[in-house]
Design a protein around this motif. Structure first.
Motif, PDB file in Angstrom:
ATOM      1  N   ILE A  16      45.203 -16.997 -34.467  1.00 53.43           N
ATOM      2  CA  ILE A  16      44.793 -18.015 -35.446  1.00 53.43           C
ATOM      3  C   ILE A  16      44.901 -17.434 -36.846  1.00 53.43           C
ATOM      4  N   ARG A  17      45.571 -18.169 -37.737  1.00 53.54           N
ATOM      5  CA  ARG A  17      45.646 -17.746 -39.149  1.00 53.54           C
ATOM      6  C   ARG A  17      45.067 -18.787 -40.108  1.00 53.54           C
ATOM      7  N   THR A  18      45.089 -20.062 -39.693  1.00 51.20           N
ATOM      8  CA  THR A  18      44.630 -21.130 -40.588  1.00 51.20           C
ATOM      9  C   THR A  18      43.730 -22.094 -39.844  1.00 51.20           C
ATOM     10  N   LEU A  19      42.640 -22.519 -40.501  1.00 55.71           N
ATOM     11  CA  LEU A  19      41.741 -23.541 -39.979  1.00 55.71           C
ATOM     12  C   LEU A  19      41.941 -24.819 -40.784  1.00 55.71           C
ATOM     13  N   ARG A  20      41.982 -25.932 -40.078  1.00 54.75           N
ATOM     14  CA  ARG A  20      42.087 -27.231 -40.759  1.00 54.75           C
ATOM     15  C   ARG A  20      40.817 -28.031 -40.521  1.00 54.75           C
ATOM     16  N   PHE A  21      40.268 -28.567 -41.611  1.00 60.46           N
ATOM     17  CA  PHE A  21      39.053 -29.376 -41.568  1.00 60.46           C
ATOM     18  C   PHE A  21      39.435 -30.760 -42.087  1.00 60.46           C
ATOM     19  N   GLU A  22      39.392 -31.764 -41.199  1.00 60.86           N
ATOM     20  CA  GLU A  22      39.725 -33.137 -41.586  1.00 60.86           C
ATOM     21  C   GLU A  22      38.456 -33.985 -41.639  1.00 60.86           C
ATOM     22  N   VAL A  23      38.390 -34.847 -42.637  1.00 63.22           N
ATOM     23  CA  VAL A  23      37.349 -35.870 -42.705  1.00 63.22           C
ATOM     24  C   VAL A  23      38.084 -37.203 -42.725  1.00 63.22           C
ATOM     25  N   LEU A  24      37.840 -38.026 -41.710  1.00 64.82           N
ATOM     26  CA  LEU A  24      38.673 -39.195 -41.451  1.00 64.82           C
ATOM     27  C   LEU A  24      37.871 -40.481 -41.620  1.00 64.82           C
ATOM     28  N   PRO A  25      38.513 -41.537 -42.116  1.00 65.03           N
ATOM     29  CA  PRO A  25      37.818 -42.840 -42.182  1.00 65.03           C
ATOM     30  C   PRO A  25      37.565 -43.371 -40.777  1.00 65.03           C
ATOM     31  N   ASP A  26      36.496 -44.127 -40.633  1.00 63.76           N
ATOM     32  CA  ASP A  26      36.149 -44.632 -39.303  1.00 63.76           C
ATOM     33  C   ASP A  26      35.466 -45.996 -39.448  1.00 63.76           C
ATOM     34  N   ALA A  27      35.795 -46.889 -38.515  1.00 62.19           N
ATOM     35  CA  ALA A  27      35.224 -48.239 -38.567  1.00 62.19           C
ATOM     36  C   ALA A  27      33.708 -48.219 -38.464  1.00 62.19           C
ATOM     37  N   LYS A  28      33.161 -47.229 -37.775  1.00 61.01           N
ATOM     38  CA  LYS A  28      31.694 -47.151 -37.639  1.00 61.01           C
ATOM     39  C   LYS A  28      31.015 -46.847 -38.972  1.00 61.01           C
ATOM     40  N   ASN A  29      31.779 -46.336 -39.908  1.00 65.00           N
ATOM     41  CA  ASN A  29      31.264 -46.079 -41.260  1.00 65.00           C
ATOM     42  C   ASN A  29      31.980 -46.963 -42.277  1.00 65.00           C
ATOM     43  N   SER A  30      32.201 -48.205 -41.893  1.00 68.64           N
ATOM     44  CA  SER A  30      32.834 -49.209 -42.760  1.00 68.64           C
ATOM     45  C   SER A  30      34.237 -48.799 -43.200  1.00 68.64           C
ATOM     46  N   GLY A  31      34.911 -48.031 -42.355  1.00 62.36           N
ATOM     47  CA  GLY A  31      36.279 -47.635 -42.674  1.00 62.36           C
ATOM     48  C   GLY A  31      36.384 -46.564 -43.727  1.00 62.36           C
ATOM     49  N   LYS A  32      35.271 -45.853 -43.979  1.00 63.59           N
ATOM     50  CA  LYS A  32      35.249 -44.834 -45.035  1.00 63.59           C
ATOM     51  C   LYS A  32      35.080 -43.435 -44.431  1.00 63.59           C
ATOM     52  N   VAL A  33      35.270 -42.425 -45.289  1.00 65.77           N
ATOM     53  CA  VAL A  33      35.148 -41.040 -44.834  1.00 65.77           C
ATOM     54  C   VAL A  33      33.716 -40.527 -44.893  1.00 65.77           C
ATOM     55  N   GLY A  34      32.892 -41.159 -45.707  1.00 66.09           N
ATOM     56  CA  GLY A  34      31.505 -40.726 -45.849  1.00 66.09           C
ATOM     57  C   GLY A  34      30.533 -41.841 -45.536  1.00 66.09           C
ATOM     58  N   ARG A  35      29.247 -41.517 -45.538  1.00 70.22           N
ATOM     59  CA  ARG A  35      28.221 -42.481 -45.146  1.00 70.22           C
ATOM     60  C   ARG A  35      27.416 -42.995 -46.329  1.00 70.22           C
ATOM     61  N   LYS A  36      27.772 -42.566 -47.533  1.00 71.96           N
ATOM     62  CA  LYS A  36      27.119 -43.159 -48.699  1.00 71.96           C
ATOM     63  C   LYS A  36      27.573 -44.609 -48.848  1.00 71.96           C
ATOM     64  N   PRO A  37      26.839 -45.422 -49.622  1.00 75.14           N
ATOM     65  CA  PRO A  37      27.281 -46.803 -49.839  1.00 75.14           C
ATOM     66  C   PRO A  37      28.693 -46.898 -50.429  1.00 75.14           C
ATOM     67  N   ASN A  38      29.058 -45.903 -51.244  1.00 81.23           N
ATOM     68  CA  ASN A  38      30.406 -45.940 -51.828  1.00 81.23           C
ATOM     69  C   ASN A  38      31.450 -45.263 -50.940  1.00 81.23           C
ATOM     70  N   GLY A  39      31.038 -44.783 -49.778  1.00 84.37           N
ATOM     71  CA  GLY A  39      31.991 -44.218 -48.831  1.00 84.37           C
ATOM     72  C   GLY A  39      32.357 -42.774 -49.067  1.00 84.37           C
TER      73      GLY A  39
END
Length: 789
Positions: free
Chosen positions: A231-254
């Protein structure tokens, strides 16, 4: 530049510049076009009055539309009715009302005496919203070019390594790519814990989705058994999801904010992984220097801002951060990766690993296309280029960070500066209807004494039957459509008149920003009318008009060939011959670079470039203080259109050759003839370097030629004609004096040849090269070298 190269029709171009954000499903390109409306003077100065600067911005836009599209001095009506043209003050402010829906601030920060709830804590180092974050083709091409350069640096070092170890690595890599063609292996979590009990769900794609309202102070821990894989590289993805209104975060603004840490579990105790650096494709940076942010990620990763007050645009897009290890983790069974996420609002996450050390954030694959092709070919089908690609990939995958070649580190820094191929651009954004500013007539332009309120409207004296009249407020889209409506006689005339100037040095009407009563009556009024009508009837086809002009007999005439016209028509307004005229500022530099062979024109677009500039030239600039760092790579030789342009403190060469300050729209440029121009051509490091490269070019292209032959070739390259006998005699005599001088002072020659970044003539006789460089300086300084004939 892209619009011109693609021959975008001028009516569509106009619409996108003025109202691209109002088009349905506006593309990034259409939004970027609206940056035209944002090029106002802006301030963050304490004590400035917000309403005053809003009035300045409105006036700037009205004057720009008047000068660029209509050929009218609309600015004269800012204080009172126009004294010569039928433009009333009401017309000025009614035009300004079209732009009252653009999201803007009078002061782009917040102070105690001018509280601004929209911009808390913003300072002089931060950008000016709204902005768009987009993938830029020019930056992607630069990354590809740098990667190709890196192969040449890395391949030799890798070839010297143990062949057996390299063969074993290649076998393991081939097996990994067979199972994971994109170069990434997603990790499945075996344990997920939230300090605050945030609900979560595991997905079939190995992702983990956290749901519910944000929980302050939450820390999430995830454990991932690692495959028996290097292993040389780690990838961290944050993805939009319908359970969070199609956004990447859980704040009201996504949005989300997260501080990740990575460790290996050893005897149930975490041992932190050593991270060399990290990058994210989308983020809100925390620190700025000289108005720009670092391309490397901060320890705390905050999602991209998107459009101002509409973060959903960015919050609905996947975010990706890459973490590069200082040393490769060797393949070993039984290892567990522990990821700790300090975040109260993170949404759906996924973690992956790769054995490769050169991924670009935002790319779908962990390898460049060239490297992937080379690795997946059959061994007997690989070319020497394939083997070099593989050697470079091997070096990055197995060499500890501290042992990578210094030359590669410089290339990698250039790749990092490309910010994963993403760029930012100012854009216009429409305010909600209830927040659109009211527009008032300002008697004598006094923003403190607003009078009658006005609504958006086109000038009353011009035809406006095509403008809708349904009682609803007109928009910038209506303005753009009216500007290119068939009934409007001015836009096509203004454009073709300015286009004519580009090819003849003067417009048919030579006051380019004023086709009104105070302008100049056209020298050929019927021709101007015919050109305008043909432009409009061609469907606003710009390249059609260019082709029409440059293939005409009028354009193809010889210039400065008829002495009998000197008194009859000294300004050549009758077009009995072509007009000789000096190149504009940017082209003066481009011409010298092109003649010398230094000009870099393989990539269109990209970030601004910084040519050599006197030290401390920006010393008097403050808020913020600026440190000018000239480019130290091929950017130094890019076209002048990409030069960094500091309003009021233009590059000395631009100032010497009459470039405008760009504080206001300039339909035309004055052209002076001053001693400073000759001094700039002789002493600006760009021209000294160009002269040396020109001299080296002569040596390469005419190695066997005598002095006269080389001089004739130089004149042909610079002036597109044969040298005159008197010129050969004069330049030969000058060459002899320079040869004699430098042979007696060889150290002066060596110092002189070190100016600039390009080849100093390694292996050449310094005295001879310095003498020819001086001859080339003279040729580049000729009046004819900076003049179009």
């Amino acid at each position: 530049i892209k619009a011109f190269n693609d021959n975008k029709r001028f009516d569509q171009f106009t619409t996108e510049q003025l109202a691209g954000d109002l088009l349905p499903d506006a593309t990034d390109e259409q939004l970027i076009a609206t940056g035209f409306l944002r090029l106002n003077l802006m301030t963050r100065e304490g004590g400035a009055q917000p309403k005053e600067y809003l009035a300045k911005s409105m006036g700037d836009r009205v004057r720009a539309v008047g000068a660029a599209w209509l050929g009218l001095t609309t600015g004269c009506a800012e204080c009172h009715d126009h004294k010569f043209d039928p433009i009333k003050a009401r017309d000025f402010y009614s035009l300004g009302a079209f732009f009252a829906d653009v999201r803007q601030w009078g002061i782009y920060t917040t102070y105690g005496n001018t509280p601004n709830s929209d911009l808390p804590g913003w300072n002089n180092e931060s950008p000016f919203p709204p902005e768009i974050h987009f993938r830029n083709e020019a930056l992607l091409k630069r990354i590809a070019a740098f990667r190709a350069e890196a192969v040449g640096v890395l391949a030799p070092g890798s070839n010297a390594q143990d062949a057996a170890a390299r063969a074993a690595w290649l076998k393991a890599t081939s097996a990994f790519l067979s199972a994971h063609p994109d170069g990434w292996q997603s990790l499945a979590s075996t344990e997920v814990k939230s300090a605050k009990g945030t609900p979560f769900e595991r997905g079939a794609d190995q992702s983990v989705t956290f749901t519910g309202a944000p929980r302050k102070g939450d820390v999430v821990t995830l454990n991932f058994p690692l495959p028996e894989q290097a292993i040389r590289t780690l990838r961290f993805e944050v993805l939009p999801d319908a359970k969070n209104s199609g956004k990447v975060g859980r704040k009201p603004n996504g949005k989300f904010t997260v501080t990740p840490t990575f460790a290996l579990l050893e005897n149930n105790k975490p041992r932190p992984l050593d991270i060399a650096r990290s990058q994210a494709d989308r983020r809100t940076p925390k620190g700025y220097k000289n108005g720009d942010e670092s391309a490397l990620s901060e320890p705390t990763w905050e999602s991209a801002p998107g459009l101002w007050e509409e973060p959903s645009t960015a919050a609905a897009l996947p975010h990706q951060a890459l973490y590069y290890l200082k040393e490769t983790l060797s393949a070993q069974a039984g290892r567990v990766l522990q990821v700790t996420l300090a975040s109260e609002d993170i949404g759906r996450v996924r973690f992956s690993i790769s054995p490769f050390g050169d991924p670009i954030p935002g790319e779908a694959k962990a390898l460049s296309e060239a490297a992937l092709r080379s690795l997946t070919k059959a061994a007997n089908a690989r070319s020497e280029d394939d083997r070099r690609e593989i050697a470079a990939v091997h070096a990055l995958a197995t060499t500890p960070e501290a042992k990578l070649p210094e030359a590669y580190r410089k290339i990698r820094s250039a790749i990092i500066d490309c910010r994963s191929g993403y760029a930012k651009s100012l854009i216009a954004q429409t305010l909600p209807a209830d927040k659109v500013l009211k527009t008032h007539i300002l008697p004598r332009g006094n923003w403190m004494a607003p009078a009658e309120e006005v609504q958006p409207a086109v000038p009353d004296f011009l035809p406006h039957a095509s403008v809708r009249n349904d009682g609803k407020r007109l928009t910038r889209l209506d303005l753009a459509k009216w500007l290119t409506a068939k009934e409007n006689p001015l836009t096509a005339r203004q454009f073709t008149n300015r286009l004519w100037k580009q090819f003849f040095g003067k417009g048919l009407s030579n006051v380019l920003d004023d086709l009104g009563n105070q302008g100049e009556w056209p020298s050929h009024p019927e021709l101007l009318d015919w050109l305008a009508a043909d432009f409009r009837d061609s469907g606003w086809d710009v390249k059609h008009m260019v082709r029409l002009i440059v293939t005409s007999r009028t354009y193809r005439q010889v210039s400065a060939s008829r002495p009998d016209l000197a008194e009859i028509d000294p300004a050549n307004r009758l077009l009995a011959e072509q007009s000789a005229r000096r190149l504009e500022a940017e082209f003066v530099r481009d011409n010298a670079l092109s003649i010398s062979g230094l000009l870099s024109d393989d990539i269109i677009g990209g970030p601004s470039v910084k040519p050599y500039q006197p030290e401390d030239y920006f010393a008097n600039l403050n808020f913020p203080e600026r440190t000018y760092m000239a480019d130290t790579n091929s950017d130094q030789y890019r076209r002048g259109v990409y030069m960094h342009w500091q309003r009021t403190f233009m590059h000395p060469m631009l100032a010497a050759f009459d470039a405008p300050s760009r504080e206001e729209c300039s339909a035309d440029r004055l052209q002076a003839n001053s001693p400073q121009q000759a001094l700039a051509l002789l002493n600006d490091p760009s021209y000294v370097e160009a002269a040396r490269a020109f001299a080296l070019r002569l040596g390469r292209e005419k190695p066997e030629a005598d002095v006269a032959g080389k001089l004739n070739h130089a004149i042909r390259l610079a002036l597109s004609r044969e040298a005159k006998p008197s010129e050969v005699t004069s330049l030969t005599k000058f060459l002899k004096t320079q040869q004699d001088f430098y042979r007696t002072k060889p150290e002066d020659a060596r110092i002189f040849l070190k100016i600039g970044l390009s080849d100093p003539g390694t292996g050449q006789d310094p005295a001879e090269l310095a003498a020819w460089t001086q001859v080339c300086r003279v040729i580049l300084n000729l009046h004819e070298s900076i003049t179009v004939y």
